[in-house]
Write a protein that holds these residues in place. Structure first.
Motif, PDB file in Angstrom:
ATOM      1  N   ASP A  55       1.083  -2.282   7.423  1.00  0.00           N
ATOM      2  CA  ASP A  55       0.582  -2.882   6.195  1.00  0.00           C
ATOM      3  C   ASP A  55       1.024  -2.009   5.025  1.00  0.00           C
ATOM      4  OD1 ASP A  55      -1.217  -0.686   6.160  1.00  0.00           O
ATOM      5  OD2 ASP A  55      -2.853  -1.889   6.958  1.00  0.00           O
ATOM      6  N   LEU A  56       0.723  -2.439   3.824  1.00  0.00           N
ATOM      7  CA  LEU A  56       1.215  -1.722   2.655  1.00  0.00           C
ATOM      8  C   LEU A  56       0.617  -0.323   2.558  1.00  0.00           C
ATOM      9  CD1 LEU A  56       3.041  -1.752   0.214  1.00  0.00           C
ATOM     10  CD2 LEU A  56       1.146  -2.706  -1.101  1.00  0.00           C
ATOM     11  N   GLU A  57      -0.634  -0.166   2.928  1.00  0.00           N
ATOM     12  CA  GLU A  57      -1.249   1.163   2.872  1.00  0.00           C
ATOM     13  C   GLU A  57      -0.509   2.150   3.769  1.00  0.00           C
ATOM     14  OE1 GLU A  57      -3.472  -1.756   1.173  1.00  0.00           O
ATOM     15  OE2 GLU A  57      -3.139  -1.730   3.337  1.00  0.00           O
ATOM     16  N   GLU A  58      -0.150   1.701   4.953  1.00  0.00           N
ATOM     17  CA  GLU A  58       0.601   2.565   5.868  1.00  0.00           C
ATOM     18  C   GLU A  58       1.964   2.912   5.291  1.00  0.00           C
ATOM     19  OE1 GLU A  58       3.397   3.715   8.892  1.00  0.00           O
ATOM     20  OE2 GLU A  58       3.428   1.747   7.944  1.00  0.00           O
ATOM     21  N   VAL A  59       2.616   1.935   4.658  1.00  0.00           N
ATOM     22  CA  VAL A  59       3.925   2.168   4.034  1.00  0.00           C
ATOM     23  C   VAL A  59       3.797   3.235   2.950  1.00  0.00           C
ATOM     24  CG1 VAL A  59       5.676   1.122   2.532  1.00  0.00           C
ATOM     25  CG2 VAL A  59       4.913  -0.079   4.584  1.00  0.00           C
ATOM     26  N   LEU A  60       2.756   3.135   2.126  1.00  0.00           N
ATOM     27  CA  LEU A  60       2.554   4.106   1.044  1.00  0.00           C
ATOM     28  C   LEU A  60       2.235   5.499   1.591  1.00  0.00           C
ATOM     29  CD1 LEU A  60       0.478   1.888  -1.409  1.00  0.00           C
ATOM     30  CD2 LEU A  60       2.869   2.604  -1.662  1.00  0.00           C
ATOM     31  N   ILE A  61       1.345   5.569   2.565  1.00  0.00           N
ATOM     32  CA  ILE A  61       0.955   6.867   3.128  1.00  0.00           C
ATOM     33  C   ILE A  61       2.158   7.527   3.799  1.00  0.00           C
ATOM     34  CG2 ILE A  61      -0.477   8.014   4.877  1.00  0.00           C
ATOM     35  CD1 ILE A  61      -2.607   5.771   4.254  1.00  0.00           C
ATOM     36  N   ARG A  62       2.898   6.774   4.588  1.00  0.00           N
ATOM     37  CA  ARG A  62       4.085   7.313   5.253  1.00  0.00           C
ATOM     38  C   ARG A  62       5.150   7.710   4.233  1.00  0.00           C
ATOM     39  NH1 ARG A  62       7.959   3.981   6.856  1.00  0.00           N
ATOM     40  NH2 ARG A  62       6.477   2.317   7.235  1.00  0.00           N
ATOM     41  N   GLY A  63       5.353   6.866   3.228  1.00  0.00           N
ATOM     42  CA  GLY A  63       6.393   7.114   2.242  1.00  0.00           C
ATOM     43  C   GLY A  63       6.123   8.315   1.345  1.00  0.00           C
ATOM     44  N   LEU A  86      -1.064   5.514  -6.086  1.00  0.00           N
ATOM     45  CA  LEU A  86       0.070   5.820  -5.218  1.00  0.00           C
ATOM     46  C   LEU A  86       1.347   5.137  -5.714  1.00  0.00           C
ATOM     47  CD1 LEU A  86      -1.635   5.669  -1.702  1.00  0.00           C
ATOM     48  CD2 LEU A  86      -1.223   7.675  -3.167  1.00  0.00           C
ATOM     49  N   ALA A  87       1.214   3.945  -6.267  1.00  0.00           N
ATOM     50  CA  ALA A  87       2.387   3.250  -6.814  1.00  0.00           C
ATOM     51  C   ALA A  87       3.044   4.083  -7.906  1.00  0.00           C
ATOM     52  CB  ALA A  87       1.983   1.884  -7.360  1.00  0.00           C
ATOM     53  N   ASP A  88       2.231   4.769  -8.698  1.00  0.00           N
ATOM     54  CA  ASP A  88       2.772   5.601  -9.777  1.00  0.00           C
ATOM     55  C   ASP A  88       3.532   6.813  -9.253  1.00  0.00           C
ATOM     56  OD1 ASP A  88       1.803   3.872 -11.698  1.00  0.00           O
ATOM     57  OD2 ASP A  88      -0.021   5.030 -12.073  1.00  0.00           O
ATOM     58  N   LEU A  89       3.306   7.194  -8.010  1.00  0.00           N
ATOM     59  CA  LEU A  89       4.009   8.332  -7.423  1.00  0.00           C
ATOM     60  C   LEU A  89       5.350   7.950  -6.797  1.00  0.00           C
ATOM     61  CD1 LEU A  89       1.096  10.170  -5.562  1.00  0.00           C
ATOM     62  CD2 LEU A  89       2.026  10.671  -7.837  1.00  0.00           C
ATOM     63  N   HIS A 134      13.929   4.051  -5.530  1.00  0.00           N
ATOM     64  CA  HIS A 134      14.063   4.203  -4.072  1.00  0.00           C
ATOM     65  C   HIS A 134      12.693   4.172  -3.391  1.00  0.00           C
ATOM     66  CE1 HIS A 134      18.238   5.213  -4.739  1.00  0.00           C
ATOM     67  NE2 HIS A 134      17.846   6.073  -5.664  1.00  0.00           N
ATOM     68  N   PRO A 135      11.934   3.085  -3.580  1.00  0.00           N
ATOM     69  CA  PRO A 135      10.646   3.009  -2.891  1.00  0.00           C
ATOM     70  C   PRO A 135      10.861   2.763  -1.402  1.00  0.00           C
ATOM     71  CG  PRO A 135      11.076   0.945  -3.977  1.00  0.00           C
ATOM     72  CD  PRO A 135      12.201   1.885  -4.360  1.00  0.00           C
ATOM     73  N   PRO A 136       9.838   2.964  -0.602  1.00  0.00           N
ATOM     74  CA  PRO A 136       9.987   2.709   0.834  1.00  0.00           C
ATOM     75  C   PRO A 136      10.284   1.227   1.116  1.00  0.00           C
ATOM     76  CG  PRO A 136       7.858   3.753   0.347  1.00  0.00           C
ATOM     77  CD  PRO A 136       8.506   3.433  -0.953  1.00  0.00           C
ATOM     78  N   ALA A 170      13.238  -3.729  -0.772  1.00  0.00           N
ATOM     79  CA  ALA A 170      13.889  -5.028  -0.534  1.00  0.00           C
ATOM     80  C   ALA A 170      13.275  -6.130  -1.388  1.00  0.00           C
ATOM     81  CB  ALA A 170      13.796  -5.395   0.946  1.00  0.00           C
ATOM     82  N   VAL A 171      11.957  -6.226  -1.423  1.00  0.00           N
ATOM     83  CA  VAL A 171      11.327  -7.319  -2.170  1.00  0.00           C
ATOM     84  C   VAL A 171      11.536  -7.148  -3.675  1.00  0.00           C
ATOM     85  CG1 VAL A 171       8.947  -6.433  -2.402  1.00  0.00           C
ATOM     86  CG2 VAL A 171       9.337  -8.873  -2.215  1.00  0.00           C
TER      87      VAL A 171
END
Length: 188
Positions: free
Chosen positions: A96-104, A159-162, A167-169, A174-175
């Protein structure tokens, strides 16, 4: 009049992340981001937009990708895998998006934001609960992000601001890239 490209997202936290990335890349409001109030509403949104199109993009969580598959089938499109869904503008977050942000961003950066929000005590309380104490901090943060009224959206915004907007995850890259390309943006 030609419509602006549309990005359909599951909820408000997803919308805030996509909007901030788009704004950081363009400085203009060239793409409409629509939170669907849940992925189960995807078919209805696609129907209202005339079905899949190059200017209609979708961001979904992996466990809910079956709803994207079903919504596309209603419009005669057969796509099963994340790669096939991507051909039709549907991008799938690994979990999910939270996992993408935390991992990224990494656990350290996310914890720093939780601290800056004044919620480190609440996080530490969750991390000490018997069912969470032996889990990786990434899993603890994932659970924490989804608990508490409004926390998911507030944390997502921070987190979006970081994120590096250029080059976002994946799948955010892609989107956002496809949406900007559909808008004719020079940075798409």
């Amino acid at each position: 009049m030609e419509r602006r490209p549309v990005v359909l997202v599951e909820g408000e936290s997803d919308a805030v992340v996509v909007r901030r990335l788009l704004a950081a890349r363009t400085g203009a409001d060239v793409v409409e981001v629509v939170p669907m109030a849940g992925v189960t509403n995807l078919a209805r949104h696609l129907d209202a937009l005339g079905g899949p199109a190059p200017d209609v993009l979708v961001l979904v969580d992996a466990p809910e990708s079956r709803f994207a598959t079903g919504a596309l089938r209603r419009h005669g499109v057969r796509a099963e895998s994340p790669e096939e869904l991507g051909w039709y503008g549907v991008f799938v977050c690994d979990r999910d998006l939270e996992e993408v942000l935390i991992r990224g961003l990494g656990v350290g950066a996310v914890l720093a934001e939780v601290r800056a929000m004044g919620e480190i005590g609440a996080f530490e309380s969750l991390a000490q609960m018997p069912q969470w104490r032996d889990r990786h901090p990434r899993e603890q943060l994932h659970r924490f992000a989804g608990s508490g009224s409004g926390r998911k959206r507030r944390l997502a915004a921070r987190l979006a601001d970081l994120l590096d907007p250029e080059h976002p995850p994946a799948p955010l890259d892609a989107v956002v890239g496809r949406a900007l390309a559909a808008a004719g943006s020079p940075r798409g």
